[in-house]
Enzyme design. Structure first.
Site, PDB file in Angstrom:
ATOM      1  N   GLN A 101       0.856  -1.191   0.000  1.00 59.15           N
ATOM      2  CA  GLN A 101       0.000   0.000   0.000  1.00 59.15           C
ATOM      3  C   GLN A 101       0.893   1.241   0.000  1.00 59.15           C
ATOM      4  O   GLN A 101       1.731   1.410   0.890  1.00 59.15           O
ATOM      5  CB  GLN A 101      -0.929   0.024   1.216  1.00 59.15           C
ATOM      6  CG  GLN A 101      -1.986   1.121   1.062  1.00 59.15           C
ATOM      7  CD  GLN A 101      -2.867   1.298   2.270  1.00 59.15           C
ATOM      8  OE1 GLN A 101      -2.377   1.417   3.382  1.00 59.15           O
ATOM      9  NE2 GLN A 101      -4.174   1.337   2.055  1.00 59.15           N
ATOM     10  N   TYR A 181      -6.423  10.523   4.282  1.00 57.36           N
ATOM     11  CA  TYR A 181      -5.073  10.887   3.841  1.00 57.36           C
ATOM     12  C   TYR A 181      -5.146  11.716   2.548  1.00 57.36           C
ATOM     13  O   TYR A 181      -6.216  12.125   2.127  1.00 57.36           O
ATOM     14  CB  TYR A 181      -4.197   9.634   3.732  1.00 57.36           C
ATOM     15  CG  TYR A 181      -4.047   8.973   5.083  1.00 57.36           C
ATOM     16  CD1 TYR A 181      -3.395   9.642   6.125  1.00 57.36           C
ATOM     17  CD2 TYR A 181      -4.617   7.737   5.358  1.00 57.36           C
ATOM     18  CE1 TYR A 181      -3.292   9.077   7.395  1.00 57.36           C
ATOM     19  CE2 TYR A 181      -4.519   7.162   6.629  1.00 57.36           C
ATOM     20  CZ  TYR A 181      -3.857   7.844   7.634  1.00 57.36           C
ATOM     21  OH  TYR A 181      -3.770   7.296   8.890  1.00 57.36           O
TER      22      TYR A 181
END
Ligand code: FMN
Length: 364
Positions: A101, A181
């Protein structure tokens, strides 16, 4: 072959995976060395979990600027790539598959990580949350609003990170476009008030994400790229839902259909209750699965029974498990046998060292 829907093989991108029990990305803060490189502990942790249909690693920063927490690994330096090579080899030797990720924390970071410089974001809006810095938890600050050139530079960082990931032996990458994020900060009006081509309309708010997806996919092949979204995130990291939030995610998910070769879209059910939150969608898979024609991975709160059920109902192609993969390295085997699942110890989620990381037992 098992008739449990979770244990049926699935093809994503170029890969034939043996089951649909994916390991969800989880930050564990064990890269406690100056390089933030994965260590032998990471090798052991991921190797133990190699029977997952697909491992998606913890969020790994694409640049120094992207960091948001202490001791999270990166995928931008040579030492990090070398460290990850040991991880991917160990997982592959066990017959597993592993994506990394790749993330940028944006305004969730703190000046303490950047020699006093501000973290970056679409707009100069403080999320009013806490940042986990080398000196402990601190209040977040008002971030620097990215210039267009700086946005383009971050897209290049993601592309470089993806290329590094392939060099490190990963089967692919998941772009972390969820959970408050940086990409998520562009998607929502609470964090993005830009007046230029990166703010305002759905297309504009999603522009940075799609430009990055294009760059990453062209560099390493779209079949090696997954993406993650959390449309009903609300009440953490300064993210709040308004009337335009879900329509923005509908636009993004529908546009993902143009990427026919994409490995998967990974959508999270609400992490906190949103029944009383105006405009939120409470059942993400029911809402978004019909809008997406590619491989749909669902997540959040599933156990062996509900995970099987969601696939049988046609609401997902695979299920990712986070917490149960902390405490059950052999989660797939436990599901196969119908064995009880161990509960994880929350106190060791983010602490250094092997405790609560590589010491959860396997079934006899
Ligand atoms: C310790 C921990 C760390 C996490 N770190 C990440 C992360 O780095 N990236 C991410 O996308 N989600 C992260 N999450 C969210 C999980 O991937 C998942 O969405 C959430 O735990 C719900 O799934 P579960 O009910 O199976 O645990 C984290 C969750 C936990 C418990």
């Amino acid at each position: 072959m098992s008739d449990n829907a979770l244990l049926k093989p699935i093809k994503i991108g170029p890969y034939e995976l043996p089951n649909r029990v994916f390991m969800a990305p989880m930050t564990r803060n064990r890269a406690d060395n100056p390089e933030n490189a994965p260590t032998s502990l990471h090798v052991e942790y991921y190797m133990q979990r190699a029977s997952a249909g697909l491992i998606i690693t913890e969020g790994s920063q694409v640049s120094k600027q992207a960091v948001g927490y202490i001791n999270t690994p990166g995928i931008h330096s040579r030492a990090q790539v070398e460290g990850w090579k040991q991880v991917t080899k160990a997982v592959h030797d066990k017959g597993g598959h592993i994506f990394i990720q790749i993330w940028h924390c944006g305004r969730i970071s703190h000046p303490d990580f950047h020699n006093g410089r501000l973290p970056v974001a679409p707009s100069a809006i403080n999320p009013h949350d806490r940042s986990y810095t080398p000196q402990g938890f601190k209040e977040t600050v008002t971030p620097h609003a990215l210039t267009i050139d700086e946005i383009h530079a971050i897209t290049r960082d993601f592309k470089n990170a993806a290329e590094n990931a392939v060099t490190a032996g990963f089967d692919g990458v998941e772009i972390h476009s969820a959970n408050g994020y940086l990409f998520h900060q562009f998607f929502t009006n609470c964090s993005n008030t830009r007046q230029d081509e990166y703010g305002g309309s759905h297309e504009n708010k999603a522009r940075f994400f799609f430009e990055t997806l294009d760059a990453v996919g062209k560099a390493i092949d779209f079949g090696k790229v997954g993406i993650r979204l959390n449309p009903s995130a609300h009440g953490f990291f300064g993210i709040t839902i308004d009337s335009d939030t879900i329509p923005t995610f509908e636009y993004i998910v529908e546009r993902l259909n143009d990427y026919t070769g994409l490995a998967y879209a990974h959508l999270t059910e609400p992490m906190l209750p949103v029944d009383d939150v105006p405009y939120a969608v409470t059942k993400i898979a029911e809402h978004f699965r019909p809008r997406y024609r590619g491989t749909y991975v669902t997540n959040c709160g599933f156990n062996a029974d509900s995970g099987k059920g969601v696939i049988e109902q046609g609401l997902a192609d695979a299920v990712s498990f986070a917490k149960y993969f902390i405490s059950n390295p052999d989660l797939v085997e436990r599901i196969r046998r119908g064995a009880p699942l161990a509960e994880p110890d929350v106190n060791t989620y983010y602490t250094p060292g092997p405790k609560g990381y590589i010491d959860y037992p396997f079934l006899e």
